[in-house]
Design a protein around this motif. Structure first.
Motif, short mmCIF file in Angstrom:
data_model
loop_
_atom_site.label_atom_id
_atom_site.label_comp_id
_atom_site.label_asym_id
_atom_site.label_seq_id
_atom_site.Cartn_x
_atom_site.Cartn_y
_atom_site.Cartn_z
N SER A 1 -18.65 -25.45 -50.06
CA SER A 1 -19.08 -26.67 -49.38
C SER A 1 -18.11 -27.83 -49.53
CB SER A 1 -20.46 -27.08 -49.88
OG SER A 1 -20.85 -26.32 -50.97
N THR A 2 -17.32 -27.86 -50.59
CA THR A 2 -16.46 -29.02 -50.79
C THR A 2 -14.99 -28.71 -50.51
OG1 THR A 2 -16.23 -28.50 -53.13
CG2 THR A 2 -18.00 -30.01 -52.54
N LEU A 3 -14.74 -27.56 -49.92
CA LEU A 3 -13.34 -27.18 -49.70
C LEU A 3 -12.56 -28.24 -48.94
CD1 LEU A 3 -12.89 -23.44 -48.74
CD2 LEU A 3 -12.73 -24.58 -50.95
N ALA A 4 -13.15 -28.72 -47.84
CA ALA A 4 -12.44 -29.66 -46.98
C ALA A 4 -12.17 -30.98 -47.69
CB ALA A 4 -13.25 -29.90 -45.70
N LEU B 1 -5.25 -26.45 -47.61
CA LEU B 1 -5.27 -25.14 -46.96
C LEU B 1 -6.27 -24.25 -47.69
CD1 LEU B 1 -1.42 -24.51 -46.66
CD2 LEU B 1 -2.98 -24.89 -44.73
N ALA B 2 -6.75 -23.25 -46.98
CA ALA B 2 -7.63 -22.28 -47.62
C ALA B 2 -7.27 -20.87 -47.18
CB ALA B 2 -9.09 -22.58 -47.29
N VAL B 3 -7.39 -19.93 -48.14
CA VAL B 3 -7.20 -18.52 -47.84
C VAL B 3 -8.54 -17.84 -48.06
CG1 VAL B 3 -5.96 -16.41 -48.41
CG2 VAL B 3 -4.88 -18.62 -48.81
N PHE B 4 -9.02 -17.14 -47.05
CA PHE B 4 -10.29 -16.43 -47.17
C PHE B 4 -9.94 -14.96 -47.38
CE2 PHE B 4 -14.87 -17.06 -45.66
CZ PHE B 4 -15.31 -15.98 -46.42
N LEU B 5 -10.23 -14.44 -48.57
CA LEU B 5 -9.87 -13.06 -48.90
C LEU B 5 -11.09 -12.16 -48.86
CD1 LEU B 5 -7.50 -12.99 -52.02
CD2 LEU B 5 -6.91 -12.55 -49.66
N ASN B 6 -10.90 -10.96 -48.42
CA ASN B 6 -11.88 -9.91 -48.65
C ASN B 6 -11.12 -8.59 -48.61
OD1 ASN B 6 -14.31 -8.83 -49.24
ND2 ASN B 6 -15.08 -8.82 -47.14
N ARG C 1 -6.48 -24.47 -42.21
CA ARG C 1 -7.17 -25.65 -42.73
C ARG C 1 -8.57 -25.23 -43.17
NH1 ARG C 1 -7.49 -30.54 -39.22
NH2 ARG C 1 -8.61 -29.09 -37.88
N PRO C 2 -9.09 -25.82 -44.26
CA PRO C 2 -10.39 -25.38 -44.79
C PRO C 2 -11.49 -25.35 -43.71
CG PRO C 2 -9.39 -26.96 -46.27
CD PRO C 2 -8.48 -26.87 -45.07
N GLU C 3 -11.51 -26.37 -42.84
CA GLU C 3 -12.59 -26.41 -41.85
C GLU C 3 -12.48 -25.27 -40.84
OE1 GLU C 3 -10.57 -28.71 -42.96
OE2 GLU C 3 -10.19 -30.31 -41.51
N ASP C 4 -11.25 -24.74 -40.65
CA ASP C 4 -11.10 -23.62 -39.73
C ASP C 4 -11.34 -22.27 -40.42
OD1 ASP C 4 -10.33 -25.51 -37.89
OD2 ASP C 4 -8.19 -25.28 -38.36
N VAL C 5 -11.28 -22.32 -41.76
CA VAL C 5 -11.41 -21.06 -42.52
C VAL C 5 -12.87 -20.78 -42.86
CG1 VAL C 5 -10.91 -20.04 -44.77
CG2 VAL C 5 -9.06 -21.04 -43.41
N VAL C 6 -13.57 -21.83 -43.29
CA VAL C 6 -14.98 -21.64 -43.64
C VAL C 6 -15.81 -21.81 -42.36
CG1 VAL C 6 -16.87 -22.37 -45.13
CG2 VAL C 6 -14.53 -22.53 -45.93
N THR C 7 -15.93 -20.73 -41.62
CA THR C 7 -16.72 -20.76 -40.39
C THR C 7 -17.81 -19.70 -40.52
OG1 THR C 7 -15.37 -19.09 -39.31
CG2 THR C 7 -14.70 -21.38 -39.00
N GLU C 8 -18.84 -19.90 -39.71
CA GLU C 8 -19.96 -18.95 -39.67
C GLU C 8 -19.46 -17.52 -39.51
OE1 GLU C 8 -23.19 -20.68 -39.01
OE2 GLU C 8 -24.29 -18.83 -39.37
#
Ligand SMILES: Nc1ncnc2c1ncn2[C@@H]1O[C@H](COP(=O)(O)OP(=O)(O)OP(=O)(O)O)[C@@H](O)[C@H]1O
Ligand SMILES: [Mg+2]
Lengths: 292, 277
Positions: free
Chosen positions: B219-222, B227-232, B240-247
């Motif tokens: 929730s506080t990434l932005a 920058l954010a990396v979404f790993l799985n 950008r965090p707001e583009d990475v943490v999406t539904e």
């Protein structure tokens, strides 16, 4: 000169007692420095194992007419190496591998000994310690190897300390962790060999553990554990030799008895002050002392 | 020490986009790595620019810690290439600070807070040399920065979990690294300290330090990261965090129960399938 002063001075007017004093004090100091790691990294079993294993080297060297110290050192280092190697290969706990190797090496020593006809005196001196029989050349060997051991610990102090506390972070900081851990085992093996003649194979572990354990009840700074352990060892050596001289008991055992008495006294004093932390530390290391 | 709050976020200086063509500080190309025959990361490629704060997010077991260990050379890739400052990870360890995920270290060992933080200087000091005045100053400053100065002579084993985390952070700070790898450094740390730590890291970032930070706090990434990396096990998203943490990304990585909920202008990632009582 008072009668008491005479009692204090008399033993050390003899040359062999002077050599015995020098040897036990030196051995005590080396053991205290390495012993701090032994106590806090739980290396007492491996220390005991290396001491027993070195007996095979002593016996073999005796038969082959080689230097006893060289034989013991080779056996101790070979055992330390095998323990690390086998515990990795066999996927067994280090304790288990130590248990297997330690008995094997000691039996090997006994078998070699049984083939020698007149082994009695000399070899038993290594098992139970024969500090009164230490010659000038032995003393030179002890002094030089002891200085090398303490010198290496001092040189690598901060690295050994870091690896002992947190090997993963030490590795991440770029320290050669495996090499340092291996060095500590070699230092332990060397210490055992240096202490062998003065204190005896069976009692070496007490010299490694008891003074450092006593010091750990008093201070929680690692370098102070080494310093205080060294001081306690020295006291035990001097008092033990007096005990040995006047009560006519074997010197190695006398030194260990004095050392254990200081341990128990410290345990009592720190507990009277009702410091739970000291009590917990004492409970942790008490086991080792209880073996004797 | 500055304390960041959401109110000042709009005006907080954002890092200018790194110039195009600038050499990345961290570069992974087609990296597969894992443990005992089981892969944890599958052919990931990633290039991180210098002087920014990067969040690494993803479910448990998604390979976040593995990514950091790759950058330290603690994990060796099975295939692909890892470069830090254009060199192999092993060669650059001294320039890289690391706060491991909780649990490292032998807590019964007699060592003081000051001694642990001093260990951050060892890589710099090299073999055989002793810490000097400069090292002691760096240790004192690092402890000051995490608010642990008065605990300097205490035993590390007697600290609380959050205090230990702060000591580890201080150790990484004392190293004065150019790249800082933090593996969930805020677990067990109280809210005030958390804000202080973010402020501290932003200050480092502004001085050119690259910060890589794993977290589960989506929730506080932005608020805190450039920058954010979404790993799985692979890179699900990077940007950008707001583009990475999406539904969409959340559902891909966590399954259909994860949703984004907007409360008071801020987004929270929530598990809509769980029961709360
Ligand atoms: N030391 C290890 N030995 C064996 N397998 C491991 C080890 N460390 C991690 N793994 C495996 O690798 C995978 C990725 O682990 P990793 O620690 O990188 O995940 P993570 O994203 O950091 O998870 P978390 O959010 O729980 O910290 C997991 O499946 C884990 O089981
Ligand atoms: Mg992790």
């Amino acid at each position: 000169m008072t009668a008491f002063g005479q009692l204090l001075l008399e033993p050390f007017q003899l040359a062999f007692m002077q050599r015995a004093l020098a040897a036990t004090v030196l051995v005590g100091l080396v053991c205290a420095v390495v012993g701090a790691f032994v106590v806090w990294k739980g290396l007492s079993f491996i220390g005991d194992a290396l001491a027993h294993a070195s007996f095979a080297g002593v016996a073999a060297a005796y038969v082959l007419g080689q230097s006893i110290y060289l034989g013991a050192a080779v056996a101790a280092v070979a055992t330390a190496l095998s323990i690390t190697f086998l515990s990795r290969r066999a996927r067994l706990s280090v304790d288990t591998v130590i248990g297997v190797l330690f008995a094997f090496a000691f039996s090997l020593g006994i078998v070699i000994m049984s083939r020698v006809r007149n082994y009695t005196g000399d070899l038993f001196g290594f098992i139970f310690g024969n500090v009164l029989g230490i010659g000038s050349s032995d003393l030179v060997v002890i002094a030089i190897s002891g200085s090398v051991i303490v010198g290496v610990v001092l040189l690598l102090y901060k690295e050994l300390f870091f690896v002992a506390f947190d090997p993963v972070m030490a590795e991440a900081s770029g320290l050669p962790v495996a090499a340092l851990q291996y060095s500590l085992l070699v230092l332990l093996g060397a210490t055992v060999v240096v202490a062998m003649q003065a204190i005896g194979i069976i009692l070496v572990v007490a010299m490694l553990v008891t003074p450092a354990a006593t010091a750990s009840m008093v201070t929680r700074r690692f370098h102070r554990i080494m310093l205080l352990g060294g001081a306690l060892s020295t006291v035990a050596s001097v008092a033990g030799l007096y005990l040995s001289y006047y009560a006519n008991v074997p010197s190695g055992a006398a030194i260990v008895l004095v050392s254990t008495a200081m341990f128990l006294a410290t345990l009592l004093v720190t507990n009277l002050g009702s410091r739970p932390r000291a009590a917990a530390a004492a409970a942790g290391v008490g086991l080792t002392a209880a073996e004797f | 020490m500055t304390t960041m709050s959401t109110a000042t976020d709009e005006t907080a200086p954002k890092l200018p986009r790194p110039p195009l063509g600038a050499r990345p500080i961290v570069e992974l190309t087609g990296v597969t790595a894992g443990y005992r025959g089981q892969s944890a990361l599958d052919g990931i490629s990633l290039a991180l620019p210098g002087g920014c704060m990067v969040a690494v997010v993803g479910p448990n077991g998604s390979g976040k810690s593995t990514l950091l260990k790759l950058l330290l050379g603690l994990v060796v890739p099975w295939s692909g290439m890892v470069e830090v400052f254009g060199q192999t990870p092993r060669a650059t360890r001294r320039r890289v600070g690391y706060v491991p995920q909780t649990g490292a270290g032998d807590w019964s060992f007699p060592v003081t807070v000051g001694e642990v933080v001093m260990m951050g200087r060892y890589g710099r000091l090299g073999l055989f040399s002793r810490p000097g005045r400069l090292d002691r100053m760096a240790v004192a400053a690092a402890l000051e920065q995490v608010g642990m100065a008065e605990h300097m002579d205490e035993q590390v084993g007697e600290l609380s979990g959050g205090q230990r985390q702060r000591v580890f952070l201080a150790r990484a700070l004392a190293q004065q690294p150019e790249l800082l790898l933090l593996d969930e450094p805020l677990v067990g740390v109280d809210a005030v300290t958390e804000q202080d730590v973010y402020g501290l890291l932003a200050g480092l970032r502004d001085r050119g330090v690259t910060v890589l930070f794993t977290t589960h706090d989506l929730s506080t990434l932005a608020d805190h990261f450039d920058l954010a990396v979404f790993l799985n096990r692979r890179v699900v998203a990077f940007g950008r965090p707001e583009d990475v943490v999406t539904e969409e990304h959340l559902r891909t990585a966590y399954g259909p129960r994860m949703s984004l909920v907007q409360i008071g202008g801020r987004f929270f990632a929530v598990d809509t399938g769980a029961h709360h009582d």
